[in-house]
Design an enzyme around this catalytic site. Structure first.
Site, PDB file in Angstrom:
ATOM      1  N   LYS A   1       0.834  -1.203   0.000  1.00 57.58           N
ATOM      2  CA  LYS A   1       0.000   0.000   0.000  1.00 57.58           C
ATOM      3  C   LYS A   1       0.869   1.254   0.000  1.00 57.58           C
ATOM      4  O   LYS A   1       0.601   2.214  -0.734  1.00 57.58           O
ATOM      5  CB  LYS A   1      -0.928  -0.015   1.217  1.00 57.58           C
ATOM      6  CG  LYS A   1      -1.716   1.257   1.453  1.00 57.58           C
ATOM      7  CD  LYS A   1      -2.796   1.472   0.433  1.00 57.58           C
ATOM      8  CE  LYS A   1      -3.645   2.678   0.836  1.00 57.58           C
ATOM      9  NZ  LYS A   1      -4.761   2.882  -0.036  1.00 57.58           N
TER      10      LYS A   1
ATOM     11  N   LYS B   1       2.718  10.927   4.196  1.00 58.92           N
ATOM     12  CA  LYS B   1       3.053   9.964   5.258  1.00 58.92           C
ATOM     13  C   LYS B   1       3.331   8.592   4.666  1.00 58.92           C
ATOM     14  O   LYS B   1       4.335   7.949   4.998  1.00 58.92           O
ATOM     15  CB  LYS B   1       1.912   9.875   6.272  1.00 58.92           C
ATOM     16  CG  LYS B   1       2.104   8.766   7.326  1.00 58.92           C
ATOM     17  CD  LYS B   1       0.821   8.456   8.074  1.00 58.92           C
ATOM     18  CE  LYS B   1      -0.263   7.892   7.245  1.00 58.92           C
ATOM     19  NZ  LYS B   1      -0.230   6.476   6.899  1.00 58.92           N
TER      20      LYS B   1
END
Length: 182
Positions: free
Chosen positions: A58, A127
């Site tokens: 991911k 992030k």
């Protein structure tokens, strides 16, 4: 009892349609027992390795999306400065080998229209790019483009904000080039 990490990609539209890409990390037997449940919301449900692998995939998926978005914005900014009409240029790029999910699904719909629908925050993308870079560094792999993308996404975040949609990262590219992609 077993544990899987199973992050998804595909956004709200994919969730509504049940077509999310599900990246599953965990034991094969636990995955097989859970497959039917995961398929209720996923169109592509694949085990990618042990626990933690789903989150690693991911993170790489997201940093690649960010890299594609920034690179198409840079390319379009340079074309605009050359006097090129961006709408047909984007259509040609999308019909050719320079196409990406970002160029096909984000630029004309959000950037050109200036309709930056809040779907995935730039702060979360930055992030995730940082996580991908940390994972890469941990295994001592070489990924200079991903490292650069992570830094560029942080720069965009610092310029346009964390809580805006990730597509607004193009505003940073626009600012450094003195053009608007519309």
């Amino acid at each position: 009892m077993g544990f899987l990490d199973a992050p998804v990609s595909g956004g709200p539209a994919g969730a509504r349609a049940g077509t999310l890409a599900v990246m599953v990390g965990g034991d094969e037997a636990v995955f097989e027992r859970s497959r039917a449940l995961l398929c209720t919301f996923g169109g592509t449900v694949l085990r990618v390795g042990p626990v933690g692998s789903g989150f690693a995939v991911k993170a790489v998926n997201n940093v690649l999306m960010g890299l594609h978005l920034l690179s198409v914005a840079e390319g379009l900014a340079s074309l605009k400065k050359q006097g090129v009409d961006l709408a047909p240029a984007l259509k040609v790029l999308n019909a050719g080998s320079g196409s990406s999910f970002s160029s096909q699904n984000k630029v004309a719909q959000q950037v050109f229209t200036r309709q930056f629908a809040p779907m995935f925050r730039l702060g979360l993308l930055a992030k995730d790019a940082g996580i991908a870079l940390e994972n890469i560094q941990e295994v001592q792999a070489s990924a200079p483009l991903i490292a650069q993308a992570a830094m560029l996404l942080r720069a965009a975040q610092a310029t346009v904000g964390s809580d805006v949609d990730h597509t607004e990262a193009v505003k940073w590219v626009e600012a450094i080039n003195g053009v608007e992609l519309s």
